[in-house]
Design a protein around this motif. Structure first.
Motif, PDB file in Angstrom:
ATOM      1  N   ALA A   1      -5.521   5.124   1.782  1.00 53.87           N
ATOM      2  CA  ALA A   1      -5.706   5.040   0.170  1.00 53.87           C
ATOM      3  C   ALA A   1      -6.678   6.118  -0.189  1.00 53.87           C
ATOM      4  O   ALA A   1      -6.342   6.726  -1.175  1.00 53.87           O
ATOM      5  CB  ALA A   1      -6.153   3.780   0.093  1.00 53.87           C
TER       6      ALA A   1
ATOM      7  N   ASN B   1      -7.974  -2.216  -1.727  1.00 54.08           N
ATOM      8  CA  ASN B   1      -7.856  -1.363  -0.271  1.00 54.08           C
ATOM      9  C   ASN B   1      -9.070  -0.476  -0.120  1.00 54.08           C
ATOM     10  O   ASN B   1      -9.086   0.714   0.139  1.00 54.08           O
ATOM     11  CB  ASN B   1      -6.730  -0.685  -0.101  1.00 54.08           C
TER      12      ASN B   1
ATOM     13  N   ASP C   1      -9.571   1.112   3.106  1.00 55.75           N
ATOM     14  CA  ASP C   1      -8.241   1.523   3.665  1.00 55.75           C
ATOM     15  C   ASP C   1      -8.299   3.270   3.744  1.00 55.75           C
ATOM     16  O   ASP C   1      -8.528   3.787   2.539  1.00 55.75           O
ATOM     17  CB  ASP C   1      -7.127   1.345   2.883  1.00 55.75           C
TER      18      ASP C   1
ATOM     19  N   ILE D   1      -5.071   0.421  -6.208  1.00 60.10           N
ATOM     20  CA  ILE D   1      -5.373   0.912  -5.024  1.00 60.10           C
ATOM     21  C   ILE D   1      -6.536   0.563  -4.536  1.00 60.10           C
ATOM     22  O   ILE D   1      -6.671  -0.316  -3.404  1.00 60.10           O
ATOM     23  CB  ILE D   1      -4.866   2.123  -4.557  1.00 60.10           C
TER      24      ILE D   1
ATOM     25  N   THR E   1       0.919  -1.185  -0.073  1.00 63.63           N
ATOM     26  CA  THR E   1      -0.014   0.074   0.014  1.00 63.63           C
ATOM     27  C   THR E   1       0.819   1.345   0.007  1.00 63.63           C
ATOM     28  O   THR E   1       0.631   2.271  -0.715  1.00 63.63           O
ATOM     29  CB  THR E   1      -0.769   0.123   1.433  1.00 63.63           C
TER      30      THR E   1
END
Length: 408
Positions: free
Chosen positions: A174, A168, A171, A164, A138
């Motif tokens: 992110a 994710n 996330d 990404i 990441t």
């Protein structure tokens, strides 16, 4: 067998309760002075509460006992980076890579450091090396997006963004990172969407808070163009930045001479105003945008206390300056013009002082601004020459720009 104090300390660390974890981990270390794991977690706890001196002290003890651990040099590199010692941070992360060349995070961090030094191509090389070790890392992916954006390789950046978010989706970092990239590409709505997602996942994420505030500010026409200029300048090397600034000044001086030679002197004042706005805009734009957000029913909740103080100071000085100029035109008293001029000049050091990172820069800006106000307000008690006092205030404003560059 691990002690109960160590186990409890690690549990608290993983919950983000670093201060409580320190108590248990300290006890675990006292039980066994050669307890590597407890000491390492203790260093991490101090790092996370930003007590870098204590974290460094623990790391130095560990390095004395185990001098070939790459993760110890990596944490020291992060501390050096937080202290804005990029050169030392690079030396330390290079040592980490030398000791353990199979950690993608080390390459990603080195890429981030080189990005700060505006060595974008070189940074991308190391980030790509990290992704060869771990294609789904990441940190490397997020830094790669930012680097591709800086290099204007938008198509590749968009592909990386999709990669990404696919892997994710939950996330927070992110989403925040994609928000900043979208903002740099001029897509405010997309940026707001991703900052909102990041804050839903992590309401306390400062990186996303700052992004959301910046995105809302960019809805203002003036701030939008200032942001474009700031992003553009951030891509330039220090040498190119100075070339641009000096070139702008030369163009301004040539423009003044041409206008005077062409009997277009009435355009000189507008040119001076435009030049000053362009040159000094970077000094006041953040504070101006904070004032604008203070008037927004939702935006004001995104501001930190320091940003609110900055906004109030900017709004108050601007209002006082306008009142002073209006009073001059009504009464014809030059003292009111001097007061208005002084308040406008104080917009440079005072509101921005609240936004400075270091205490030294904060206090310098605050006391310098107060000194300017004192000269403008009380200067006529020592001389009847209003123009002289105004000239001193103007000179102080110019000198401050040099002082600020020095202390920065």
């Amino acid at each position: 067998m691990e002690s109960k104090n160590h186990q409890r300390g690690v549990q608290l660390f993983e919950l983000g309760r670093f201060q409580e974890a320190i108590t248990y981990l300290t006890q675990a270390v006292s039980e066994s002075v050669h307890n590597y794991a407890s000491k390492y977690y203790l260093a991490l706890c101090f790092f996370n509460i930003q007590d870098y001196d204590k974290s460094s002290k623990v790391l130095d003890e560990l390095l004395h006992e185990t001098p070939n651990e790459g993760n110890l040099f990596f944490l020291k590199a992060q501390i050096a980076s937080r202290r804005e010692n990029i050169y030392h941070a690079l030396q330390l992360v290079n040592k980490s890579i030398e000791l353990d060349p199979y950690q993608a995070d080390y390459f990603g961090f080195k890429g981030a450091l080189l990005m700060d030094k505006k060595k974008f191509e070189q940074a991308l090389h190391f980030v790509n090396e990290g992704l060869q070790l771990d294609p789904k890392n990441t940190a490397c992916l997020n830094i790669r997006v930012r680097l591709l954006t800086k290099l204007n390789r938008k198509e590749e950046a968009n592909e990386t963004v999709e990669h990404i978010l696919y892997d994710n989706a939950e996330d927070d970092y992110a989403h925040a990172n994609v928000g900043w990239v979208s903002l740099e590409n001029g897509d405010t709505e997309k940026a707001l969407h991703h900052f909102k997602q990041a804050l839903q996942l992590n309401p306390n994420m400062q990186y996303a808070h700052e992004g959301m505030a910046t995105a809302l500010k960019s809805k203002n026409f003036l701030y939008k163009w200032y942001l474009k200029y700031a992003f553009w300048m951030s891509k330039q090397s220090s040498q190119n930045q100075w070339i641009f600034i000096i070139g702008l000044y030369v163009a301004y001086r040539v423009g003044i001479k041409l206008l005077r030679a062409s009997d277009l002197t009435y355009l000189v004042i507008p040119l001076v105003i435009v030049y000053l706005i362009f040159v000094l805009g970077g000094w006041i734009m953040e504070s101006l945008s904070n004032t604008i957000l203070l008037a927004d029913s939702y935006g004001k909740y995104l501001l930190t206390d320091k940003e609110k103080y900055s906004g109030y100071a900017f709004g108050g000085l601007t209002l006082a300056g306008i009142l002073g100029v209006v009073a001059f035109f009504i009464t014809g008293n030059q003292l009111f013009m001097l007061l208005g001029f002084t308040f406008f000049c104080a917009l440079l050091p005072l509101p921005g002082s609240f936004l400075k990172e270091s205490k030294k820069a904060q206090l310098t800006g605050l006391f310098y601004g107060i000194a300017m106000l004192c000269v403008g307000i009380f200067g006529t008690l020592f001389t009847n020459d209003v123009m002289l006092v105004g000239g001193i205030v103007l000179g102080m404003m110019v000198v401050y720009t040099w002082i600020f560059n020095f202390i920065s």
